[in-house]
Design a protein around this motif. Structure first.
Motif, PDB file in Angstrom:
ATOM      1  N   SER A 178     -32.924  20.746  15.508  1.00 23.64           N
ATOM      2  CA  SER A 178     -32.769  19.343  16.085  1.00 23.64           C
ATOM      3  C   SER A 178     -31.482  19.358  17.014  1.00 23.64           C
ATOM      4  CB  SER A 178     -32.270  18.460  14.615  1.00 23.64           C
ATOM      5  OG  SER A 178     -31.816  17.239  15.084  1.00 23.64           O
ATOM      6  N   MET A 179     -30.416  20.035  16.634  1.00 22.61           N
ATOM      7  CA  MET A 179     -29.251  20.179  17.685  1.00 22.61           C
ATOM      8  C   MET A 179     -29.835  20.730  19.028  1.00 22.61           C
ATOM      9  SD  MET A 179     -25.593  22.092  17.658  1.00 22.61           S
ATOM     10  CE  MET A 179     -24.576  22.055  19.063  1.00 22.61           C
ATOM     11  N   MET A 180     -30.663  21.509  19.226  1.00 18.56           N
ATOM     12  CA  MET A 180     -30.913  22.183  20.428  1.00 18.56           C
ATOM     13  C   MET A 180     -31.775  21.246  20.959  1.00 18.56           C
ATOM     14  SD  MET A 180     -31.493  26.362  19.216  1.00 18.56           S
ATOM     15  CE  MET A 180     -31.184  26.835  20.935  1.00 18.56           C
ATOM     16  N   MET A 181     -32.705  20.596  20.318  1.00 18.77           N
ATOM     17  CA  MET A 181     -33.583  19.469  20.954  1.00 18.77           C
ATOM     18  C   MET A 181     -32.732  18.587  21.721  1.00 18.77           C
ATOM     19  SD  MET A 181     -36.754  19.301  18.289  1.00 18.77           S
ATOM     20  CE  MET A 181     -37.500  18.109  19.008  1.00 18.77           C
ATOM     21  N   ALA A 182     -31.596  18.043  20.764  1.00 17.27           N
ATOM     22  CA  ALA A 182     -30.750  16.950  21.485  1.00 17.27           C
ATOM     23  C   ALA A 182     -30.089  17.556  22.694  1.00 17.27           C
ATOM     24  CB  ALA A 182     -29.881  16.524  20.210  1.00 17.27           C
TER      25      ALA A 182
END
Length: 413
Positions: A376-380
């Protein structure tokens, strides 16, 4: 004829921010190393656990990096506007699916995937945080017209955000994730400058200040007696009381926090050495997830904490830098939303581990074991890099004139 470039799942766009790329890379490798070390204590007597945990984290890290590169290269705001309703529906469905599975630690927040020999779980609420940022950006950013009813601007993003928060807090029983989602939505809501939503923003800002003051009062010795009056479950009330004084019940509700504080005290500046933690071999709950920071500081000392803090700091600073440079409100919402996503997780995790605030079960992004939070963080970050790349190549600069014309047009009404 110009040849179309194929998608490269490894290389970020040349116009992306190199500092953010470097910090993300450091966090990925540092997290893998510390998850391996912290999992050794849990793996005593269960050697396959260590191997499975590390393999899962590596797979999710690789998948997250590919997703980040894909988002950085393919994300466009016109595509978001076109498909935002599909995003709203899919996110809502994904948040309902965990209710079909058994609860873990009192929360039905995970989807269990049937893989032979290894347990793989997905936490949809982590990805819902990105959805909220995108939904608010799609509906409230860069508005160029006057609306007969101001509620037409905010009704969809507010309804979707509150519905997601309701699903996560009330039905899933995951207060920490729901609180993070609400905080991200509230901050993103304050960014657009459309005159017709200013009164809603003032009201929201007032509620935010009131909420902060109320929380500080409850966590103070003066407000300790009010904890029992709060509409919370017993374990949630115990977490609040333990943060105020963990030694009241040192062998039960305060046990985890006390062990974490001992780890912090043992580490000093340089730590006791990588792999040499003593606390991880005791019955230390969540040593490789929510409380992994305690193991990091015990083994690598305050220096280890500075590595994590430094990477977060530079990522957040760079995101805010571009948010001030970019004139597109959609871009600002994505950048600030991502920065606050990182900052809120950091504050809640570090605050909970050190006893400054109650434990919320919020992971330390990229450091705690957990595939969903990592991806999720890397997608953000990928979304933010797409915005940065489009700004650096001049694709967003035309929006400055567009917004200026919008303000002039609306001010006539």
């Amino acid at each position: 004829m110009r040849r179309k470039r194929m998608f490269n799942p490894i290389r970020m766009p040349y116009s992306s921010d190199k500092v953010i790329n470097f910090c993300i890379t450091v966090l990925v490798f540092f997290g893998l190393i510390m998850i391996t070390s912290a999992s050794m204590g849990i793996a005593v007597g269960d050697n396959p656990y260590l191997i499975k945990t590390v393999i899962k984290q590596i797979i999710f890290s690789i998948g997250g990096y590919i997703a980040m590169v894909f988002m950085a290269k393919q994300f466009k705001f016109h595509i978001l506007k076109r498909d935002v309703m599909l995003l709203i529906i899919v996110t809502g469905i994904l948040l309902l699916v965990p209710l079909a599975f058994d609860a873990v630690s009192g929360a039905k927040a995970w989807i269990r995937l049937p893989f032979p020999g290894i347990e793989v779980t997905i936490q949809p609420s982590e990805f819902a945080k990105i959805s909220i940022i995108c939904i608010i950006a799609a509906y409230m950013g860069d508005l160029t017209s006057y609306f007969d009813r101001p509620t037409d601007i905010v009704k969809v993003p507010i309804t979707a955000s509150l519905f997601y928060v309701f699903l996560v807090i009330v039905l899933q029983g995951d207060f920490g994730s729901g609180a993070v989602m609400f905080a991200i939505a509230a901050i993103c809501f304050l960014i657009p400058k459309h005159p017709q939503i200013k009164k809603y923003q003032v009201i929201l800002f007032g509620f935010i200040l009131l909420g902060i003051v109320s929380v500080l009062f409850v966590l103070s010795p003066v407000g300790e007696g009010l904890v029992e009056l709060l509409p919370l479950q017993r374990f949630q009330k115990n977490r609040i009381l333990s943060s105020i004084n963990p030694f009241v019940d040192r062998y039960d509700t305060g046990y985890q926090l006390i062990n974490g504080l001992i780890s912090f005290a043992s580490g000093g500046f340089w730590g006791v050495g990588f792999g040499n933690s003593v606390r991880k071999y005791t019955n230390f709950p969540a040593a490789n997830t929510d409380f992994i920071l305690a193991i990091v500081v015990e083994e690598l000392g305050f220096f280890g904490f500075l590595i994590i803090f430094g990477c977060y700091f530079f990522i957040i600073i760079r995101l805010f830098k571009y948010a001030f440079l970019i004139k597109s409100e959609k871009g600002q919402i994505v950048l600030v939303g991502t920065a606050m996503y990182i900052l809120i997780h950091f504050v809640l995790n570090v605050g909970g581990v050190t006893g400054l605030i109650p434990l919320t079960g919020v992971p330390l992004l990229m450091i705690s074991a957990g595939g969903s939070s990592t991806m999720s963080m890397m997608m953000a970050i990928g979304l933010s890099q797409a915005v940065i790349s489009q700004y650096n190549t001049g694709l967003l600069k035309w929006l400055k004139l567009l917004q200026e014309n919008m303000v002039l047009e609306i001010s006539k009404h």
